[in-house]
Motif scaffolding. Sequence first.
Motif, PDB file in Angstrom:
ATOM      1  N   PRO A 186       0.832  -1.217   0.000  1.00  0.00           N
ATOM      2  CA  PRO A 186       0.000   0.000   0.000  1.00  0.00           C
ATOM      3  C   PRO A 186       0.857   1.253   0.000  1.00  0.00           C
ATOM      4  O   PRO A 186       1.547   1.538   0.965  1.00  0.00           O
ATOM      5  N   GLY A 187       0.838   1.978  -1.098  1.00  0.00           N
ATOM      6  CA  GLY A 187       1.593   3.218  -1.190  1.00  0.00           C
ATOM      7  C   GLY A 187       3.078   3.035  -1.242  1.00  0.00           C
ATOM      8  O   GLY A 187       3.832   3.970  -1.051  1.00  0.00           O
ATOM      9  N   GLY A 188       3.558   1.826  -1.479  1.00  0.00           N
ATOM     10  CA  GLY A 188       5.003   1.621  -1.480  1.00  0.00           C
ATOM     11  C   GLY A 188       5.384   0.319  -2.148  1.00  0.00           C
ATOM     12  O   GLY A 188       4.568  -0.385  -2.733  1.00  0.00           O
ATOM     13  N   ILE A 189       6.655  -0.032  -2.054  1.00  0.00           N
ATOM     14  CA  ILE A 189       7.181  -1.229  -2.676  1.00  0.00           C
ATOM     15  C   ILE A 189       8.169  -1.874  -1.716  1.00  0.00           C
ATOM     16  O   ILE A 189       9.003  -1.186  -1.122  1.00  0.00           O
ATOM     17  N   MET A 190       8.070  -3.179  -1.538  1.00  0.00           N
ATOM     18  CA  MET A 190       9.076  -3.888  -0.779  1.00  0.00           C
ATOM     19  C   MET A 190      10.164  -4.338  -1.737  1.00  0.00           C
ATOM     20  O   MET A 190       9.890  -4.990  -2.747  1.00  0.00           O
ATOM     21  N   VAL A 191      11.405  -3.975  -1.426  1.00  0.00           N
ATOM     22  CA  VAL A 191      12.551  -4.328  -2.247  1.00  0.00           C
ATOM     23  C   VAL A 191      13.418  -5.304  -1.463  1.00  0.00           C
ATOM     24  O   VAL A 191      13.809  -5.036  -0.336  1.00  0.00           O
ATOM     25  N   ARG A 192      13.690  -6.441  -2.080  1.00  0.00           N
ATOM     26  CA  ARG A 192      14.580  -7.431  -1.463  1.00  0.00           C
ATOM     27  C   ARG A 192      15.783  -7.621  -2.374  1.00  0.00           C
ATOM     28  O   ARG A 192      15.621  -7.812  -3.586  1.00  0.00           O
ATOM     29  N   TRP A 193      16.983  -7.567  -1.810  1.00  0.00           N
ATOM     30  CA  TRP A 193      18.167  -7.732  -2.640  1.00  0.00           C
ATOM     31  C   TRP A 193      19.230  -8.525  -1.898  1.00  0.00           C
ATOM     32  O   TRP A 193      19.138  -8.785  -0.705  1.00  0.00           O
ATOM     33  N   CYS A 194      20.279  -8.893  -2.626  1.00  0.00           N
ATOM     34  CA  CYS A 194      21.414  -9.606  -2.039  1.00  0.00           C
ATOM     35  C   CYS A 194      22.672  -9.114  -2.724  1.00  0.00           C
ATOM     36  O   CYS A 194      22.634  -8.545  -3.813  1.00  0.00           O
ATOM     37  N   LYS A 195      23.813  -9.339  -2.092  1.00  0.00           N
ATOM     38  CA  LYS A 195      25.084  -8.950  -2.683  1.00  0.00           C
ATOM     39  C   LYS A 195      25.374  -9.840  -3.887  1.00  0.00           C
ATOM     40  O   LYS A 195      25.196 -11.048  -3.843  1.00  0.00           O
ATOM     41  N   SER A 196      25.838  -9.221  -4.956  1.00  0.00           N
ATOM     42  CA  SER A 196      26.155  -9.978  -6.158  1.00  0.00           C
ATOM     43  C   SER A 196      27.649  -9.990  -6.467  1.00  0.00           C
ATOM     44  O   SER A 196      28.093 -10.672  -7.360  1.00  0.00           O
ATOM     45  N   CYS A 197      28.433  -9.179  -5.750  1.00  0.00           N
ATOM     46  CA  CYS A 197      29.883  -9.179  -5.953  1.00  0.00           C
ATOM     47  C   CYS A 197      30.540  -8.663  -4.690  1.00  0.00           C
ATOM     48  O   CYS A 197      29.895  -8.065  -3.836  1.00  0.00           O
ATOM     49  N   ASP A 198      31.815  -8.924  -4.557  1.00  0.00           N
ATOM     50  CA  ASP A 198      32.560  -8.457  -3.391  1.00  0.00           C
ATOM     51  C   ASP A 198      32.763  -6.958  -3.488  1.00  0.00           C
ATOM     52  O   ASP A 198      33.171  -6.431  -4.522  1.00  0.00           O
ATOM     53  N   SER A 199      32.454  -6.266  -2.409  1.00  0.00           N
ATOM     54  CA  SER A 199      32.650  -4.815  -2.371  1.00  0.00           C
ATOM     55  C   SER A 199      33.382  -4.459  -1.100  1.00  0.00           C
ATOM     56  O   SER A 199      33.566  -5.282  -0.212  1.00  0.00           O
ATOM     57  N   SER A 200      33.824  -3.221  -1.025  1.00  0.00           N
ATOM     58  CA  SER A 200      34.570  -2.761   0.132  1.00  0.00           C
ATOM     59  C   SER A 200      33.736  -2.911   1.398  1.00  0.00           C
ATOM     60  O   SER A 200      32.527  -2.670   1.387  1.00  0.00           O
ATOM     61  N   PRO A 201      34.334  -3.320   2.530  1.00  0.00           N
ATOM     62  CA  PRO A 201      33.561  -3.433   3.781  1.00  0.00           C
ATOM     63  C   PRO A 201      33.042  -2.102   4.262  1.00  0.00           C
ATOM     64  O   PRO A 201      32.158  -2.058   5.107  1.00  0.00           O
ATOM     65  N   GLN A 202      33.576  -0.979   3.731  1.00  0.00           N
ATOM     66  CA  GLN A 202      33.092   0.338   4.131  1.00  0.00           C
ATOM     67  C   GLN A 202      31.834   0.756   3.362  1.00  0.00           C
ATOM     68  O   GLN A 202      31.249   1.777   3.656  1.00  0.00           O
ATOM     69  N   VAL A 203      31.436  -0.041   2.347  1.00  0.00           N
ATOM     70  CA  VAL A 203      30.280   0.315   1.551  1.00  0.00           C
ATOM     71  C   VAL A 203      29.027  -0.231   2.213  1.00  0.00           C
ATOM     72  O   VAL A 203      28.934  -1.418   2.509  1.00  0.00           O
ATOM     73  N   PHE A 204      28.068   0.653   2.468  1.00  0.00           N
ATOM     74  CA  PHE A 204      26.789   0.251   3.036  1.00  0.00           C
ATOM     75  C   PHE A 204      25.715   0.456   1.972  1.00  0.00           C
ATOM     76  O   PHE A 204      25.916   1.155   0.986  1.00  0.00           O
ATOM     77  N   HIS A 205      24.568  -0.136   2.200  1.00  0.00           N
ATOM     78  CA  HIS A 205      23.548  -0.143   1.159  1.00  0.00           C
ATOM     79  C   HIS A 205      22.195   0.301   1.700  1.00  0.00           C
ATOM     80  O   HIS A 205      21.790  -0.101   2.790  1.00  0.00           O
ATOM     81  N   THR A 206      21.507   1.086   0.930  1.00  0.00           N
ATOM     82  CA  THR A 206      20.126   1.445   1.238  1.00  0.00           C
ATOM     83  C   THR A 206      19.461   1.899  -0.042  1.00  0.00           C
ATOM     84  O   THR A 206      20.107   2.031  -1.079  1.00  0.00           O
TER      85      THR A 206
END
Length: 427
Positions: A186-206
């Motif tokens: 309702p009024g939005g979207i649920m987004v589900r994702w997973c890591k697909s490649c190795d990235s820097s540990p300092q990288v965060f996701h939103t």
Amino acid sequence: VTLKMDTLLKEAKESIEAAQNYRSELQLRLHGLSQARTQVQGSSCQAREALRRHFLELQAAVTRLLSERLTTLLSEVDTIEAESVKPLDECQSLIEHGVSQADELLREGEAALHCVPGEDKLGTFNKKAMHIQLDSLPEVPALVDVPCVAAQVDNSLLVLLRDQVSRHGSIFSQPPVQIEELQERPGGIMVRWCKSCDSSPQVFHTCQFVHVTRSHHSSSLRWAQEFRHRDPSVYYIYFSNFQVQIFRYSPVLVLNLTTQWCPGTEGYVLSSRRNIALRHDSSQTKCQVLYSKAPTYYCGQTLTFKISAAGQMDRKDSLGVCVDNKKGEESLQRDQAVCVSSNGAVTVNGKEMTNHLPAITTGSSVTFDMEVVNLLPQSDGSGLKLRVTIGSGNREVVFDWLVDQATTDCLFFGCSFVHTGWKVLVF
């Protein structure tokens, strides 16, 4: 001969149909290639722009830092110079004063030697010379005792920068995370994702802010992008026409984009995000319905009203959905609306049902779920039967609701409370 001609004609038709299907499949593949090319070229352009913007900002920042450091060091040189020169200036003033006294004494001595006999100028001169203390000389500091300012710089910073810059930034042919699921809410979207490649540990996701609209003439969502303040140092995911900024990792995120109350309704105060409504002072305000900002509820979704605070109950109180947002209504207990009262009574098109739900109190959650049952003929056109499930506490009420076909693409949600103190969160 006729049979042979029929066979040849059938084979020809089959060949033509096969060729048409073959051409359609090839055209679909060409379209797929075009989309792939657009994705590669579009993402490459955006990657270039992100890199240029980031390194320009980095260059400006480094230049600013170097300029600030240069200013600090020059200030230190100025301070050392001022503190060191001050005693030298004082010593110079003392010596120059002594030289001036010696010059004056010399002139007086020359005059005394050539004076007329009988004048006492020699005696006066001798007395003055004794008071000057001609044998006392000021001490001048040796060069080893005064500062010798020097600037020391080396290439260590350049070496460090060269090493860091050579490893700064990364290019991936695939985004660092992969979208697994998009689920309409309702009024939005649920987004589900997973890591697909190795990235820097300092990288965060939103997920980045995105504005979503829906067509009133289609059962599928149409996306409209409106992105703000994109950071070139973070990643972006692209799928269809929807873009997600990856900045802080969370495998599941619900984008609550359009579940908002309509501002400006007298008697209600909204939170900054307009998803929480508070019924305030009602002494001078007639009870009226507070509607959603837009018709954003659709069949197949779950709409939830969370009661953060409760006031005094009244039989006209209501929480529910409706096909329109008629102004001036005091309650959703009317035609073309389904709702729940604060005492748990369920009303459909203005008629109260026999089954009741638990009374609504602080902490209660009331959920609405709807699904299409079938189309029904009406005198003025076709109608639609919806299967409605309303849940509260550990109880549910299920019933069928008949609405006009023309109004089922989108529904409003709303609430009304006679007394103050009610606070409702919708999502």
